[in-house]
Motif scaffolding. Sequence first.
Motif, PDB file in Angstrom:
ATOM      1  N   VAL A   1       0.847  -1.086   0.048  1.00  0.00           N
ATOM      2  CA  VAL A   1      -0.026  -0.008  -0.071  1.00  0.00           C
ATOM      3  C   VAL A   1       0.794   1.403   0.242  1.00  0.00           C
ATOM      4  N   HIS A   2       2.110   1.157   0.442  1.00  0.00           N
ATOM      5  CA  HIS A   2       3.069   2.317   0.251  1.00  0.00           C
ATOM      6  C   HIS A   2       4.370   2.042   0.254  1.00  0.00           C
TER       7      HIS A   2
ATOM      8  N   ASN B   1      12.541  15.586  -3.755  1.00  0.00           N
ATOM      9  CA  ASN B   1      11.215  15.458  -3.064  1.00  0.00           C
ATOM     10  C   ASN B   1      10.118  15.020  -4.142  1.00  0.00           C
TER      11      ASN B   1
ATOM     12  N   GLN C   1       6.686  12.464  -5.336  1.00  0.00           N
ATOM     13  CA  GLN C   1       5.638  11.629  -5.278  1.00  0.00           C
ATOM     14  C   GLN C   1       5.766  10.720  -6.674  1.00  0.00           C
TER      15      GLN C   1
ATOM     16  N   LEU D   1       0.693   5.495  -4.994  1.00  0.00           N
ATOM     17  CA  LEU D   1       1.633   6.653  -4.790  1.00  0.00           C
ATOM     18  C   LEU D   1       2.765   6.421  -3.667  1.00  0.00           C
TER      19      LEU D   1
ATOM     20  N   GLN E   1       6.707   7.727  -2.181  1.00  0.00           N
ATOM     21  CA  GLN E   1       7.502   8.978  -1.948  1.00  0.00           C
ATOM     22  C   GLN E   1       8.939   8.640  -1.872  1.00  0.00           C
TER      23      GLN E   1
ATOM     24  N   THR F   1       5.072  -0.588   3.280  1.00  0.00           N
ATOM     25  CA  THR F   1       3.823  -1.099   4.170  1.00  0.00           C
ATOM     26  C   THR F   1       2.984  -1.965   3.050  1.00  0.00           C
TER      27      THR F   1
ATOM     28  N   ARG G   1       5.968  10.526   9.040  1.00  0.00           N
ATOM     29  CA  ARG G   1       5.380   9.309   8.775  1.00  0.00           C
ATOM     30  C   ARG G   1       4.406   8.700   9.932  1.00  0.00           C
TER      31      ARG G   1
ATOM     32  N   ASN H   1      -0.812  10.374   1.365  1.00  0.00           N
ATOM     33  CA  ASN H   1       0.466  10.543   0.970  1.00  0.00           C
ATOM     34  C   ASN H   1       0.369  12.144   0.340  1.00  0.00           C
ATOM     35  N   VAL H   2       1.218  12.958   1.069  1.00  0.00           N
ATOM     36  CA  VAL H   2       0.783  14.436   0.502  1.00  0.00           C
ATOM     37  C   VAL H   2       2.304  15.203   0.726  1.00  0.00           C
TER      38      VAL H   2
ATOM     39  N   GLN I   1       7.375  16.177   3.115  1.00  0.00           N
ATOM     40  CA  GLN I   1       6.370  14.894   2.833  1.00  0.00           C
ATOM     41  C   GLN I   1       5.658  14.207   4.005  1.00  0.00           C
ATOM     42  N   LEU I   2       4.159  14.318   3.834  1.00  0.00           N
ATOM     43  CA  LEU I   2       3.563  13.472   4.843  1.00  0.00           C
ATOM     44  C   LEU I   2       2.975  12.050   4.408  1.00  0.00           C
ATOM     45  N   TYR I   3       2.762  11.319   5.585  1.00  0.00           N
ATOM     46  CA  TYR I   3       2.228   9.964   5.099  1.00  0.00           C
ATOM     47  C   TYR I   3       1.600   9.394   6.207  1.00  0.00           C
TER      48      TYR I   3
ATOM     49  N   ASP J   1      -1.251   6.037   7.421  1.00  0.00           N
ATOM     50  CA  ASP J   1      -2.043   4.864   7.128  1.00  0.00           C
ATOM     51  C   ASP J   1      -2.489   4.250   8.110  1.00  0.00           C
TER      52      ASP J   1
END
Lengths: 344, 344
Positions: free
Chosen positions: A146-147, A217, A219, A227, A229, A251, B151, B217-218, B229-231, B233
């Motif tokens: 999933v990531h 940086n 995505q 998606l 990172q 993950t 994360r 995921n941003v 970067q943010l993540y 789950d």
Amino acid sequence: MGEKKFAIIGCQHNHIEIFIEQMYQLGYSCAGIFEEHDRTLAAVIAEKYEIPLVENKLSLLGETIEIVGCASMNHEKIDVIELCEQYGKSIMVDKPAVVNQDGLARLEVIIERNRIKVGMLLTERFHPAIYTLKQYINQGKLGELVHIGMRKPHKLNASSRPAWFFNKEQCGGILIDLLIHDYDLLRWFTGKEIKSSAGLVGKSVLPEHPTFYNTVNVQVELDDGLLTQLYADWHTPSKSWTWGDGRIFVTGTKGFAELRLSGDPLLGSSTPIMLYASEEEEWSKVDLIQPHATITADFLSFIKGEASLLTHEELIKASRAVLDADAAVLYKLIPSSKESEPHV
Amino acid sequence: MGEKKFAIIGCQHNHIEIFIEQMYQLGYSCAGIFEEHDRTLAAVIAEKYEIPLVENKLSLLGETIEIVGCASMNHEKIDVIELCEQYGKSIMVDKPAVVNQDGLARLEVIIERNRIKVGMLLTERFHPAIYTLKQYINQGKLGELVHIGMRKPHKLNASSRPAWFFNKEQCGGILIDLLIHDYDLLRWFTGKEIKSSAGLVGKSVLPEHPTFYNTVNVQVELDDGLLTQLYADWHTPSKSWTWGDGRIFVTGTKGFAELRLSGDPLLGSSTPIMLYASEEEEWSKVDLIQPHATITADFLSFIKGEASLLTHEELIKASRAVLDADAAVLYKLIPSSKESEPHV
């Protein structure tokens, strides 16, 4: 003599020592090193391995040479690849093989003709922690992914870098130079193709090198919508135990893995670590699985037409992915109120 | 009696225990808990703290009540805030305070009138590792910041979650619910405002909950161009030692820090850890600095007009940032060949 020989044409990065040492392990000897420009590093490596420094690169393309290794300035590797094709010599280049679309087009012509094999030091596939993670993914121990997040900080050591390193046109820049590994790993881990990238290459240091950017940086979207990172920088503090505290976080629906690619000195180790937890297993270090061969042995298998982990497809797709990403992201001075194009 | 009293209106998440315990530490007692919907959790907490469960929320808004705590369903918190304003009671809500632009507009009206103070459990500012990192940033130990990555994986424990948690309209969803901390921390760490966000909220599990999405995921751009970067789950494996192995990575021109917010059992600790390296200091755990007060004590200072870490500005700006981000990102089913709108 009957001895198996290789040669080095282009010696601008000590990554080439990986190739030299692995060729030695495979019973080859090195006929010589040629470097057209600054020979500082070439001289050091020549002395270290007792290899002759030669004045004429054509002397390294004779019949006795089976294979060439190349760590030229990044933008000149394609010239060496073309030269090797003329002489029918397969060639292993350090990454990145090409730094622009023109270089990629030239590389694709060579790959298409298939007179020689071209390899690239995508060494991370052969990193024991990364290789182990791939086996875990294959075995379903992470479930559906999933990531994926990857961090690739590096020490800059600016004073030890050649001038071309700071030049976007010659080096390719941080995204192409560093993330080519990551784009390759995304394809390898997921079995999916790269769909698109969005992000930023940032410059906040070293105004004396106007085309050197210090952070990236991105995505990255894969074909199925996943998606991921990616991040890289040239900011590992000089007191760090490692040239780069690389991390990979994967993950899945059934498990989670973190790789500490340079280990963790607080865990008593600066060798690679894979940590894993699942619905059944507690968070712990797992035993690493060694890859079946070195990247150089893998390339020799590829040349012989035997099964290999890396093929021309990986070389081209990773190269295209970073070039496409480099064209898609913004280049920005930070702090800044406006975007800036890299001076390419 | 003269005893200082508070009340709980809305008890749908055990985060409210943070507020209850900190109010107890401050010498308050709890007059009662009111919960309009499912009282399962309310009953557990009432018994644990020997607090009466009351049938009429108005009974908790009388003269003896100084302050209200609220962990209603996320979309109903704004109703409780408005109710408290009618009765002149300041209120601390669990995060997020609001889950849509209408809620934010209603909150802004209340903030603007300033009859009551509204607090929100942005507890991460009071997390010892995060608080310590902020002091390091303030002291210049990281230099100029060049990157922040966070994360925020979480255990889902689906069977223990109420139905509203899986409903985007009622809960707000993973981005609003979880990343509100991160957007607040980005502002706090950098002193910059949020400029824009781009990314993806992905759904790859639990088709029986069509508006529940499991990853976010941003990339977040700050005013000066810095990209972060943010993540988050809902995939922390059940065997993990922690509900969520949160990490924060901050890279600066002079130093690098990693926070392991739930510690690292392999380092012998499930308490928070901050790791730091610089041009002068080797990679090591640093001594954590305890925040000056609990978030509840900080809110009481704010109510009294004294200096406080969190104010209405933080509440509104963090709330607006996540709502804007939630509107900016794509919502996507994965694997998917098309985008899907959340069913809001």
